[in-house]
Design an enzyme around this catalytic site. Structure first.
Site: not given
Length: 515
Positions: A286, A320
């Site tokens: 990720e 994020c």
């Protein structure tokens, strides 16, 4: 198998009793500051001469802990130990492995404020942000324990009259877990326990700025009874220890959360077959985002403003999933900007240990410098309407910063900043807004605020984000409800906290017996 999974409730910090309890947890944590944290390999604690200081980002001279640092030799020992332990751990009955997670979740729930307080002092998280992080860590363990029990049951196959066929999900082997500093408990715990509950063994290389939180969680796993060698705690420099672990022929998979640059490096190195390697290494990554909230001409503008501010400036934009772009239809652009500015100007920047603080410090001097550089870039690409100032005399504080009238192709519209910097962009139509939102290399989260059903349906089809939110903020994914992972350069769309996730840490084996 336990009752149906439910998310851990968040603490209500509007209640004075909860703030007093948190203050007590902070005092407990402060009494433990400055301790030394050794490596732990196979249950053996190893103190090294090379150490790293973990410090408080809001008070940079305050030492949180002194963390021993591994080298290549100790990395080799950790992988070999994990490989030996795997020989027995892989045969542990799935329900037994699940019970270790249930026990660890129960222990963490009892010490919830204490772990949150560690994040306040080491990661700079406000009370609400830290509490949500701890709740998510509990959720991951509770959810993954149930998921392991679910996939361990007989899987449906087409029956044959003269054969018995069974499909099993078996563990992979030694996994390298490299978590981020921004969710130093939740993501680290989720990545680690997903791997171990499936029957794998782990070498955990924590993020350097938050190695103490990782050490605290490792000790929690020990308290829960996880056998020595199943998880090995190995802090150390990424360029030395990280590369060694990724390259090792006994490494079966790498689970990583962090920057695109590091993630791509890991993926490239893991793809190279080493002498003696028997498998293609699996990479679960990720790698960040450049997330947009679109505000349509037909929208609840107060909801839009609330969603933008919460998504952009929660944890100083160091998520994020954070909103770093507000793409607003020209018909409501000025009004939405005014509402966002009003809310932003009321945010209090300060020590996250203070109950009244909304925005704490950024994580360290590197982040502080990088964000400052982007603010200077933004001054040439847009109109500075809020913030823009910073102060690192005590801690690494940067005011929530907003640039208006930013072109969709500007650097601050395309590049991940990972700080409290928001670009406002004007769109002439909803179609153009969607084009702008998709105009990045990333595809993690996004949101659309609209009362137009046709536009919401269009966004479902065309907005390229692994996690798309309609009429709500683009941060705050809940385990089980919002499986999390993105497209394109945001990673491998791993969908952490979802039903597919544990399959990434297993392989399917079919056994057929003819009668």
């Amino acid at each position: 198998m336990r009752a149906t999974f439910k998310n851990e409730p968040f603490t209500n910090f509007q209640l004075e009793a909860n703030n007093k309890a948190y203050d007590a947890a902070l005092e407990l944590v402060r009494s433990k500051l400055g301790r030394e944290y050794p490596l732990v390999i196979g249950g053996r604690r190893i103190t090294t001469t090379r150490t790293s200081l973990s410090t408080n980002p809001a008070s940079k001279n305050q030492v949180i802990g002194v963390v021993s640092q591994a080298d290549a030799n100790l990395a080799e020992e950790a992988v070999q130990t994990a490989a030996r332990t795997f020989d027995s751990w892989k045969h542990t009955e799935p329900n037994e492995r699940a019970r270790y997670l249930y026990k660890a979740a129960a222990l963490l729930r009892r010490r919830k404020h204490e772990f949150s307080a560690w994040m306040t002092v080491e990661a700079g998280k406000t009370r609400a942000e830290a509490d949500a992080d701890t709740a998510e860590a509990i959720d991951f363990m509770e959810f993954y324990a149930r998921e392991l029990q679910r996939i361990s049951k007989p899987q449906p196959l087409t029956p044959l009259d003269d054969e018995e066929n069974q499909l099993y999900y078996i563990p992979l082997g030694v996994g390298i877990v490299i978590p981020p500093w921004n969710f130093p408990l939740a993501i680290m715990a989720g990545m680690t326990t997903a791997a171990l509950v499936c029957g794998n063994t782990v070498v955990l290389k924590p993020a350097s700025p938050t190695s103490v939180i990782a050490a605290q969680f490792f000790e929690l796993l020990e308290e829960a009874g996880v056998p020595a060698g199943v998880v090995n705690y190995l802090p150390g420099p990424g360029s030395e220890v990280g590369d060694y672990l990724v390259d090792h022929p006994l490494t079966r998979f790498v689970s990583f959360t962090g920057s695109r640059e590091v993630g791509l490096r890991i993926n490239e190195r893991a793809a190279k077959t080493q002498p003696g390697q028997k498998w293609i290494k699996r990479v679960i990554a990720e790698m960040g985002g450049k997330d947009a909230i679109i505000v349509d001409a037909e929208a609840d503008l107060d909801l839009a403003a609330d969603s933008i501010v919460a998504s952009a400036f929660g944890f100083s934009g160091q998520k994020c999933s954070a909103c770093s772009r507000a793409i607003v239809h020209e018909a409501v652009y000025d009004e939405v900007l005014a509402k966002v500015l009003d809310r932003t100007n009321r945010l209090k920047v300060g020590d996250p240990a203070d109950a009244s603080t909304n925005v704490g410090a950024v994580i360290d001097d590197k982040a502080f410098t990088k964000i400052q550089e982007y603010i200077e870039i933004g001054k040439g690409e847009g109109r500075l309407v809020a913030g823009g100032t910073s102060d690192d005399s005590v801690g690494y504080f940067i005011e929530p910063t907003i640039f208006a009238d930013v072109d969709a192709n500007a650097r601050i519209s395309l590049e991940e900043i990972f700080g409290p910097v928001l670009a406002f962009t004007r769109a002439k139509s909803f179609d153009e807004a969607l084009q702008m939102a998709n105009n990045t290399d990333f595809g993690l989260t996004g949101a659309v605020i609209s009362r137009n059903r046709a536009h919401l349906e269009q966004a479902r089809r065309e907005f390229m984000a692994g996690n798309l939110y309609l009429n709500r903020k683009c941060t705050g994914a809940l385990v089980g409800a919002h499986p999390f992972g993105g497209f394109n350069m945001s990673g491998t769309d791993s969908k952490a906290g979802g039903r597919d996730y544990l399959l990434l840490f297993t392989q399917a084996k079919i056994v057929s017996e003819r009668y």
